[in-house]
Write an enzyme that holds these catalytic residues in place. Structure first.
Site, PDB file in Angstrom:
ATOM      1  N   ASP A  32       0.854  -1.183   0.000  1.00 32.82           N
ATOM      2  CA  ASP A  32       0.000   0.000   0.000  1.00 32.82           C
ATOM      3  C   ASP A  32       0.890   1.234   0.000  1.00 32.82           C
ATOM      4  OD1 ASP A  32      -3.247   0.332   0.738  1.00 32.82           O
ATOM      5  OD2 ASP A  32      -2.017   2.121   1.058  1.00 32.82           O
ATOM      6  N   ARG A 152     -17.045  -9.609  -5.387  1.00 34.71           N
ATOM      7  CA  ARG A 152     -18.512  -9.579  -5.366  1.00 34.71           C
ATOM      8  C   ARG A 152     -19.013  -9.616  -3.929  1.00 34.71           C
ATOM      9  NH1 ARG A 152     -20.726 -14.096  -9.608  1.00 34.71           N
ATOM     10  NH2 ARG A 152     -21.638 -12.688 -11.144  1.00 34.71           N
ATOM     11  N   VAL A 153     -18.387  -8.884  -3.058  1.00 38.09           N
ATOM     12  CA  VAL A 153     -18.702  -8.981  -1.635  1.00 38.09           C
ATOM     13  C   VAL A 153     -19.358  -7.711  -1.130  1.00 38.09           C
ATOM     14  CG1 VAL A 153     -16.852 -10.630  -1.188  1.00 38.09           C
ATOM     15  CG2 VAL A 153     -16.384  -8.174  -1.008  1.00 38.09           C
ATOM     16  N   LYS A 204     -19.474  -7.285 -13.977  1.00 38.38           N
ATOM     17  CA  LYS A 204     -19.461  -6.660 -12.646  1.00 38.38           C
ATOM     18  C   LYS A 204     -20.159  -5.306 -12.664  1.00 38.38           C
ATOM     19  CE  LYS A 204     -18.783  -5.689  -8.431  1.00 38.38           C
ATOM     20  NZ  LYS A 204     -17.509  -5.478  -7.754  1.00 38.38           N
ATOM     21  N   ASN A 208     -23.944  -4.136 -10.574  1.00 38.19           N
ATOM     22  CA  ASN A 208     -24.187  -2.981  -9.713  1.00 38.19           C
ATOM     23  C   ASN A 208     -25.126  -1.968 -10.353  1.00 38.19           C
ATOM     24  OD1 ASN A 208     -22.632  -3.841  -7.513  1.00 38.19           O
ATOM     25  ND2 ASN A 208     -20.755  -3.190  -8.513  1.00 38.19           N
ATOM     26  N   CYS A 258     -19.209   0.957  -5.161  1.00 43.43           N
ATOM     27  CA  CYS A 258     -19.669   0.230  -6.354  1.00 43.43           C
ATOM     28  C   CYS A 258     -20.938   0.818  -6.962  1.00 43.43           C
ATOM     29  CB  CYS A 258     -19.901  -1.246  -6.013  1.00 43.43           C
ATOM     30  SG  CYS A 258     -18.378  -2.201  -5.866  1.00 43.43           S
ATOM     31  N   LYS A 317     -23.868   2.429   4.629  1.00 41.51           N
ATOM     32  CA  LYS A 317     -24.807   1.364   5.008  1.00 41.51           C
ATOM     33  C   LYS A 317     -24.602   1.012   6.466  1.00 41.51           C
ATOM     34  CE  LYS A 317     -24.310  -2.901   3.552  1.00 41.51           C
ATOM     35  NZ  LYS A 317     -24.074  -3.710   4.759  1.00 41.51           N
ATOM     36  N   ARG A 324     -17.406   5.994   1.842  1.00 43.20           N
ATOM     37  CA  ARG A 324     -17.177   6.273   0.429  1.00 43.20           C
ATOM     38  C   ARG A 324     -18.495   6.526  -0.304  1.00 43.20           C
ATOM     39  NH1 ARG A 324     -13.508   1.278  -1.283  1.00 43.20           N
ATOM     40  NH2 ARG A 324     -14.898   0.292   0.233  1.00 43.20           N
ATOM     41  N   LYS A 401     -34.539   5.363   6.587  1.00 47.25           N
ATOM     42  CA  LYS A 401     -34.195   3.961   6.331  1.00 47.25           C
ATOM     43  C   LYS A 401     -35.244   2.971   6.827  1.00 47.25           C
ATOM     44  CE  LYS A 401     -30.777   2.849   4.809  1.00 47.25           C
ATOM     45  NZ  LYS A 401     -30.369   2.653   3.407  1.00 47.25           N
TER      46      LYS A 401
END
Length: 424
Positions: A32, A152-153, A204, A208, A258, A317, A324, A401
């Site tokens: 990184d 895909r998580v 992918k 989304n 995403c 969420k 982000r 929500k």
């Protein structure tokens, strides 16, 4: 066969992927560019929040199977897991991808495999990654195998889904796809579906974008429901009993790395054809303004003067610390533009990222005229109205929500309003 793996990017995807490979017998070197991130990981400290990550990181570091630094080194496999954000003009910023590919090129040798995991616009492998590998002088597809295998998580369930979800493997040729599948089989129990690299990139982004369009539909329905005295949450629940209907849930906007980003890749690719996709993006991007206006209107209806608003939730969420593309940030800005005094609180985000943020729930609630819930954290669902009653100036709760128990708050004297539900 166990491999040596160099993973570039140790964020929300790269770090969990690194510890998974390390804990399944591969020698992993994580890279990184952020020195503080490298230092923290070396000391088994987390810079991101994810269920189970601490335990898996401890195991990987203690076993010696995971090392980290700011520079790549030679390996059998190179995995690029760096961000692919959008610019202010909504076009893709692929410079992180380019830089990551360029950084590993000097270490790539004949027989190596290079995998792009980042979610990217179609043709990124061909137009960005491969050109950075050409200077090696090695032939792509034979001397160097190259593929795209997008994650895909979902945050909060990363380790569960890394193992159980099916995975798309897109190779520049069959040999590249086969080698990539062999690698991921070391821990993936879901099916591995092999295709070419550009198809995998499109798949992918399509996944989304489907969700973004569906959410935009739900958000339009929520706005319509507000005008006809219908609870849209109940209506959607009933509609989804139809065997071929799966309407998503409305909310104050769409966030994350995403769903709020990837559809723009398709708009940029062909704006004349991506009309539905573009409209859906604009609809979802308009929800923060809608939520702020709803708040201002409800306060005005109560004749509240100089209102203070306690915004609960800055993560995009529930039960994560990821901000982000969070719509909460836009909601705060829209509220300020309407003259509201905003204090924002999120128990999962331990450092103040915006001027309006506080680390104290009591400070957010003190003398507030309204609570606006923007993130469905469990701690907000379980919040006791009695905690707020003694602190607040007025008793208005707006739930964007649909995550609170309305009767509990109403019994405590609060006026409640759920986005998409104007029924009293």
């Amino acid at each position: 066969m166990k491999k040596s793996i160099c993973i570039v990017g140790l964020g929300y995807i790269g770090l969990p992927t690194a510890v998974m490979f390390a804990n399944h017998g591969h020698q992993v070197h994580g890279v990184d560019v952020n020195e503080s991130v490298v230092t923290k990981i070396s000391n088994k400290e987390l810079h991101i929040e994810e269920n189970g990550l601490q335990e898996f990181l401890n195991e990987a570091i203690d076993s010696g199977m995971l090392t980290v630094s700011t520079s790549p080194k030679k390996a059998d496999v190179f995995i690029l897991a760096v961000p692919s954000p959008i610019k202010e003009d909504k076009t893709a910023n692929l410079e992180y991808i380019r830089a990551a590919a360029k950084s590993v090129a000097p270490f790539v040798e004949k027989g190596n495999l290079v995998i792009l995991e980042s979610t990217v616009p179609p043709k990124t492998v061909q137009d960005i990654v491969i050109p950075e590998l050409v200077p090696t002088g090695l032939e792509i597809g034979t001397d160097i195998l190259v593929s795209h295998s997008p994650e895909r998580v979902i945050p909060g369930k990363v380790f569960e889904e890394l193992v159980t979800n099916d995975r798309i493997i897109g190779g520049v040729n069959e040999e590249s796809a086969r080698a990539t599948s062999d690698l991921y089989r070391s821990f993936v129990k879901g099916q591995l579906h092999e295709t070419d690299d550009t198809t995998a990139e499109l798949v992918k982004v399509m996944e989304n974008t489907y969700r973004d369009v569906n959410i935009a539909f739900a958000n339009e329905l929520a706005q319509i429901a507000e005008t006809i005295n219908v609870d849209i949450w109940e209506a959607i629940r009933l509609a989804n009993f139809h065997p071929r209907v799966n309407i998503h849930q409305p909310g104050p906007g769409v966030g994350g790395h995403c769903i709020a980003v990837d559809p723009w890749f398709l708009v940029e690719l062909n704006p004349d054809m991506a009309k539905l996709i573009h409209l859906s993006r604009k609809t979802n991007d308009g929800m923060p303004a809608y939520t702020a206006q709803l708040t201002a209107d409800l306060l005005a209806a109560e004749n509240v003067q100089a209102p203070k608003v306690a915004v609960l939730g800055l993560a995009f969420k529930g039960n994560i610390d990821d901000m982000r593309e969070s719509p909460s940030l836009d909601v705060v800005e829209q509220m300020k533009a309407k003259g509201l005094n905003v204090f924002a609180y999120d128990p999962h985000i331990k450092t103040n990222n915006i001027a309006e943020q506080t680390q104290s729930l009591d400070e957010a609630l003190k003398d507030a005229s309204a609570i606006v819930i923007l993130t469905s954290h469990d701690s907000f669902k379980q919040l006791d109205p009695a905690t707020a009653v003694g602190l607040m100036k007025d008793k208005l709760l707006i739930d964007a929500k649909n995550c609170i128990e309305r009767t509990k708050w109403e019994d405590a004297g609060f006026r409640t309003h759920v986005l998409g539900n104007s029924k009293n």
